[in-house]
Scaffold this motif. Structure first.
Motif, PDB file in Angstrom:
ATOM      1  N   THR A 164       0.679  -1.136   0.085  1.00  0.00           N
ATOM      2  CA  THR A 164       0.030   0.013  -0.191  1.00  0.00           C
ATOM      3  C   THR A 164       0.857   1.127   0.044  1.00  0.00           C
ATOM      4  N   GLU A 165       2.034   1.178   0.686  1.00  0.00           N
ATOM      5  CA  GLU A 165       2.825   2.420   0.825  1.00  0.00           C
ATOM      6  C   GLU A 165       3.775   2.261  -0.383  1.00  0.00           C
ATOM      7  N   GLY A 166       4.087   1.561  -1.243  1.00  0.00           N
ATOM      8  CA  GLY A 166       5.001   1.517  -2.386  1.00  0.00           C
ATOM      9  C   GLY A 166       6.413   0.847  -1.232  1.00  0.00           C
ATOM     10  N   PRO A 186      -3.287  -0.123   7.194  1.00  0.00           N
ATOM     11  CA  PRO A 186      -4.654  -0.114   6.799  1.00  0.00           C
ATOM     12  C   PRO A 186      -5.143   0.891   5.647  1.00  0.00           C
ATOM     13  N   GLN A 187      -4.268   1.332   5.204  1.00  0.00           N
ATOM     14  CA  GLN A 187      -4.446   2.608   4.179  1.00  0.00           C
ATOM     15  C   GLN A 187      -5.760   2.427   3.290  1.00  0.00           C
ATOM     16  N   LEU A 188      -5.534   1.225   2.366  1.00  0.00           N
ATOM     17  CA  LEU A 188      -6.837   1.288   1.560  1.00  0.00           C
ATOM     18  C   LEU A 188      -8.274   0.621   2.124  1.00  0.00           C
ATOM     19  N   TYR A 189      -7.865  -0.035   3.109  1.00  0.00           N
ATOM     20  CA  TYR A 189      -9.098  -0.301   3.964  1.00  0.00           C
ATOM     21  C   TYR A 189      -9.835   0.736   4.495  1.00  0.00           C
ATOM     22  N   LYS A 190      -9.142   1.511   4.984  1.00  0.00           N
ATOM     23  CA  LYS A 190      -9.800   2.725   5.816  1.00  0.00           C
ATOM     24  C   LYS A 190     -10.426   3.677   4.805  1.00  0.00           C
ATOM     25  N   GLU A 191      -9.804   3.886   3.520  1.00  0.00           N
ATOM     26  CA  GLU A 191     -10.113   4.682   2.515  1.00  0.00           C
ATOM     27  C   GLU A 191     -11.712   3.913   2.176  1.00  0.00           C
ATOM     28  N   TYR A 208       3.164  -3.934   9.579  1.00  0.00           N
ATOM     29  CA  TYR A 208       4.456  -4.526   9.573  1.00  0.00           C
ATOM     30  C   TYR A 208       5.499  -3.794   8.416  1.00  0.00           C
ATOM     31  N   ARG A 209       6.329  -3.596   8.562  1.00  0.00           N
ATOM     32  CA  ARG A 209       7.432  -3.024   7.816  1.00  0.00           C
ATOM     33  C   ARG A 209       8.665  -3.956   7.601  1.00  0.00           C
ATOM     34  N   ALA A 210       9.061  -4.628   6.629  1.00  0.00           N
ATOM     35  CA  ALA A 210      10.182  -5.301   6.568  1.00  0.00           C
ATOM     36  C   ALA A 210      11.391  -4.493   6.210  1.00  0.00           C
ATOM     37  N   GLU A 211      11.641  -3.550   7.151  1.00  0.00           N
ATOM     38  CA  GLU A 211      12.782  -2.616   6.838  1.00  0.00           C
ATOM     39  C   GLU A 211      14.082  -3.330   7.455  1.00  0.00           C
ATOM     40  N   LYS A 212      15.183  -3.247   6.782  1.00  0.00           N
ATOM     41  CA  LYS A 212      16.248  -4.155   7.198  1.00  0.00           C
ATOM     42  C   LYS A 212      17.280  -3.315   8.196  1.00  0.00           C
ATOM     43  N   HIS A 218      13.123   2.723  14.105  1.00  0.00           N
ATOM     44  CA  HIS A 218      12.467   1.734  13.408  1.00  0.00           C
ATOM     45  C   HIS A 218      12.261   0.403  14.191  1.00  0.00           C
ATOM     46  N   LEU A 219      10.808   0.035  13.979  1.00  0.00           N
ATOM     47  CA  LEU A 219      10.424  -1.443  14.440  1.00  0.00           C
ATOM     48  C   LEU A 219      10.020  -1.996  13.266  1.00  0.00           C
ATOM     49  N   ASN A 220       9.915  -3.431  13.158  1.00  0.00           N
ATOM     50  CA  ASN A 220       9.396  -4.271  12.076  1.00  0.00           C
ATOM     51  C   ASN A 220       7.777  -4.373  12.345  1.00  0.00           C
ATOM     52  N   LEU A 368      11.712  13.914  15.812  1.00  0.00           N
ATOM     53  CA  LEU A 368      11.343  12.502  15.083  1.00  0.00           C
ATOM     54  C   LEU A 368       9.853  12.712  14.335  1.00  0.00           C
ATOM     55  N   GLU A 369       9.904  12.071  13.317  1.00  0.00           N
ATOM     56  CA  GLU A 369       8.601  11.939  12.539  1.00  0.00           C
ATOM     57  C   GLU A 369       7.592  11.114  13.205  1.00  0.00           C
ATOM     58  N   ILE A 370       6.536  11.860  13.709  1.00  0.00           N
ATOM     59  CA  ILE A 370       5.595  10.845  14.564  1.00  0.00           C
ATOM     60  C   ILE A 370       4.342  10.624  13.833  1.00  0.00           C
ATOM     61  N   SER A 371       3.952  11.235  12.567  1.00  0.00           N
ATOM     62  CA  SER A 371       2.779  10.871  11.910  1.00  0.00           C
ATOM     63  C   SER A 371       2.937  11.399  10.525  1.00  0.00           C
ATOM     64  N   ARG A 375      -4.263  14.441   1.822  1.00  0.00           N
ATOM     65  CA  ARG A 375      -5.442  14.229   1.291  1.00  0.00           C
ATOM     66  C   ARG A 375      -5.130  12.968  -0.003  1.00  0.00           C
ATOM     67  N   ARG A 376      -6.523  12.223  -0.395  1.00  0.00           N
ATOM     68  CA  ARG A 376      -6.140  11.201  -1.083  1.00  0.00           C
ATOM     69  C   ARG A 376      -6.576  11.639  -2.494  1.00  0.00           C
ATOM     70  N   GLN A 377      -5.907  10.819  -3.498  1.00  0.00           N
ATOM     71  CA  GLN A 377      -6.527  10.956  -4.812  1.00  0.00           C
ATOM     72  C   GLN A 377      -7.848   9.834  -4.805  1.00  0.00           C
TER      73      GLN A 377
HETATM   74  P1  AMO Z   1       3.877   6.199   6.969  1.00  0.00           P
HETATM   75  O1  AMO Z   1       4.440   5.151   6.383  1.00  0.00           O
HETATM   76  O2  AMO Z   1       4.662   7.618   7.108  1.00  0.00           O
HETATM   77  O3  AMO Z   1       2.558   6.440   6.793  1.00  0.00           O
HETATM   78  O4  AMO Z   1       3.774   5.587   8.638  1.00  0.00           O
HETATM   79  C1  AMO Z   1       2.856   6.729   9.469  1.00  0.00           C
HETATM   80  C2  AMO Z   1       3.664   6.771  10.738  1.00  0.00           C
HETATM   81  O5  AMO Z   1       3.952   5.258  11.323  1.00  0.00           O
HETATM   82  C3  AMO Z   1       5.315   5.562  11.971  1.00  0.00           C
HETATM   83  N1  AMO Z   1       6.178   4.673  11.597  1.00  0.00           N
HETATM   84  C4  AMO Z   1       6.841   3.625  12.154  1.00  0.00           C
HETATM   85  N2  AMO Z   1       7.060   3.533  13.513  1.00  0.00           N
HETATM   86  C5  AMO Z   1       7.927   2.647  13.966  1.00  0.00           C
HETATM   87  N3  AMO Z   1       8.663   1.957  13.063  1.00  0.00           N
HETATM   88  C6  AMO Z   1       8.742   2.170  11.689  1.00  0.00           C
HETATM   89  N4  AMO Z   1       9.321   1.205  11.076  1.00  0.00           N
HETATM   90  C7  AMO Z   1       7.693   3.050  11.200  1.00  0.00           C
HETATM   91  N5  AMO Z   1       7.462   3.350  10.116  1.00  0.00           N
HETATM   92  C8  AMO Z   1       6.425   4.305  10.211  1.00  0.00           C
HETATM   93  C9  AMO Z   1       5.970   6.720  11.936  1.00  0.00           C
HETATM   94  C10 AMO Z   1       5.017   7.410  10.884  1.00  0.00           C
HETATM   95  O6  AMO Z   1       4.883   8.580  10.889  1.00  0.00           O
HETATM   96  N6  AMO Z   1      -0.633   5.236   5.414  1.00  0.00           N
HETATM   97  C11 AMO Z   1       0.125   6.251   5.695  1.00  0.00           C
HETATM   98  C12 AMO Z   1      -0.354   7.093   6.724  1.00  0.00           C
HETATM   99  C13 AMO Z   1      -1.461   8.157   6.247  1.00  0.00           C
HETATM  100  O7  AMO Z   1      -1.255   8.559   5.183  1.00  0.00           O
HETATM  101  O8  AMO Z   1      -2.690   7.819   6.480  1.00  0.00           O
HETATM  102  C14 AMO Z   1       1.405   5.645   6.235  1.00  0.00           C
HETATM  103  O9  AMO Z   1       1.378   4.390   6.866  1.00  0.00           O
HETATM  104  O10 AMO Z   1       5.342   7.619  13.072  1.00  0.00           O
END
Ligand code: AMO
Length: 446
Positions: A164-166, A186-191, A208-212, A218-220, A368-371, A375-377
């Motif tokens: 969903t996030e590329g 849950p991006q597409l479902y919430k839309e 879940y994020r498979a970031e190495k 970062h958490l997975n 730190l980026e927290i969110s 707006r969506r297409q």
């Molecule tokens: P994004 O991928 O930026 O956006 O994630 C949103 C927020 O989730 C947190 N976050 C993380 N926290 C811990 N470990 C990670 N690996 C991790 N990755 C992301 C961050 C981030 O700002 N679908 C969009 C949201 C939307 O547009 O509604 C999304 O998931 O706090």
């Protein structure tokens, strides 16, 4: 009836002759020769028990679970200002003496790996446990704020057919005779649920994020606090919603978690602070981060900042604290290349049609980026055209495309990382400290 240790002083003041029962874990034992002081830990905190040598109590060890009866007495030197003079003691569960982790130790002297390796025991430490009392308030107040504004809570599948996030940070799962992925969001479902007619929805769930990479941010697997709302025109409305939502969450944390904040020497910004948090465009933010880097000794002086990277996030918050008295910055109008396929384009002044910028934003709090949100297409043709450019297959998104094809209002939303917000409220060095049982590249246990 069992009383909690926090209520011992009040009981001692009211009815010193009435025997009380308390139960919990043995936090500390001090043998004074002839008399033993035992610190008992229950969910409310720490309380003191006094055991005479001739009490006849059975043997117990640190971390054993015990139940005691006795008379309360005021004692200003005891935690909570009272103690229980034990008449009888029962061991409900004896802890083995070879504790691999010192629960009552000073956690600043224990490394993060040891804390996480022994998670079931380290969570018994009151300071560590307090992280999750704060997290509870965050989750509860996030939901309460939104419910009061006519949002409906949803729970969606964590098994998906695609990204969903590329990007490629997906965990693959065997699903009978095919492959699926753990949901990145849950991006597409919430839309879909906005378009279902609910209009305003939120979800609290794991993603879940498979970031190495292994970094303190970062958490997975993390808990995403997601919301989505119909009938908006710009991300600026979402920024205002997030400002108010954060003010509510911080207010509740201040009201309910005073001792937990104190344990970490932490405080939260007030609503008047949040009202001052600036919104900068991506371009302005980059320029400012570079100007700040030029005057900052900690920044690597020679390298130019080309993206809102961790260094830029730190510098922007330092600037905001200095200039606006608040450690929170919103950055909007990100270039398309930095945002997922579903992000709505920003009509740029002086240019016709959709430009290269988007109606998107991030919130950066205490460096730190927290969110992240946008707006969506909601135009079906625009999305179908965009998907392949993002490496996505329309056939994996049939359900999502259906909602766009058959009447979907303009909408948008954002997601807050629950652990990152907890981390920044308490000033924790690593996001893993804000996850009960964190998953990283190496750690899948406990
Ligand atoms: P994004 O991928 O930026 O956006 O994630 C949103 C927020 O989730 C947190 N976050 C993380 N926290 C811990 N470990 C990670 N690996 C991790 N990755 C992301 C961050 C981030 O700002 N679908 C969009 C949201 C939307 O547009 O509604 C999304 O998931 O706090």
């Amino acid at each position: 009836m069992r009383i909690l240790v926090k209520d011992m002083a009040a009981a001692a003041g009211k009815q010193p002759d009435a025997e009380l029962e308390a139960a919990g874990w043995v936090h500390r034992i001090r043998d004074m020769g002839g008399i033993r002081f035992v610190i008992l830990r229950d969910r409310s905190g720490l309380g003191q028990l006094v055991l005479a040598e001739d009490s006849g109590a059975p043997a117990f060890t640190l971390e054993s679970v015990i139940r005691v009866r006795g008379l309360p007495a005021l004692n200003e030197k005891a935690p909570g200002g009272a103690e229980l003079r034990v008449a009888s003691l029962e061991v409900l569960s004896r802890a083995a003496p070879d504790l691999p982790y010192q629960v009552n130790g000073d956690i600043s002297k224990i490394g993060l790996e040891a804390i996480l390796d022994n998670r079931p025991l380290s969570l018994r430490n009151p300071k560590i446990r307090s992280v999750f009392k704060v997290q509870d308030t965050i989750v509860e107040s996030f939901a309460a704020y939104l419910r009061n504004r006519d949002f409906t809570e949803i729970k969606t599948s964590k098994l998906t057919a695609g990204s969903t996030e590329g990007g490629t940070n997906l965990f693959q799962v065997d699903y009978f005779d095919r492959k699926l992925y753990l949901a990145q969001s849950p991006q597409l479902y919430k839309e879909a649920m906005v378009a279902s007619g609910l209009e305003r929805v939120f979800e609290i769930g794991p993603v879940y994020r498979a970031e190495k990479h292994d970094t303190p941010r970062h958490l997975n697997e993390y808990v995403s606090l997601d919301l989505e709302i119909g009938f908006i025109e710009s991300e600026l409305e979402l920024i205002e919603l997030e400002r108010e939502l954060l003010a509510h969450i911080f207010g509740e944390v201040a009201r309910k978690n005073g001792p937990d904040l104190a344990a970490w020497g932490a405080s939260v910004p007030g609503p008047e602070d949040l009202a001052r948090a600036p919104t900068l465009s991506y371009e302005e933010a980059l320029k400012l981060a570079n100007e700040e880097a030029a005057r900052d000794k900690k920044a690597s002086a020679s390298s130019r900042i080309f993206d809102i990277n961790p260094e830029a996030e730190r510098l922007l918050c330092e600037w905001s604290r200095r200039e606006h008295g608040v450690d929170l910055v919103f950055v909007n109008a990100f270039p398309r290349r930095h945002r997922p396929f579903y992000t709505y384009p920003l009509a740029e002044s002086g240019k016709s049609g959709a430009g290269t910028l988007t109606m998107s934003f991030d919130a950066i709090f205490r460096g730190l980026e927290i969110s992240s949100g946008s707006r969506r297409q909601h135009d079906y043709d625009a999305v179908v055209e965009a998907l392949p450019k993002f490496g996505l297959k329309p056939e994996n998104m049939a359900g999502y495309l259906q909602i766009l094809k058959y009447g979907c209002p303009p909408h948008g939303g954002f997601a807050l990382g629950c652990e990152r917000l907890t981390q920044k409220i308490l000033g924790l060095g690593n996001v893993k400290e804000a996850s009960l049982f964190p998953r990283d590249r190496r750690r899948v246990e406990p």
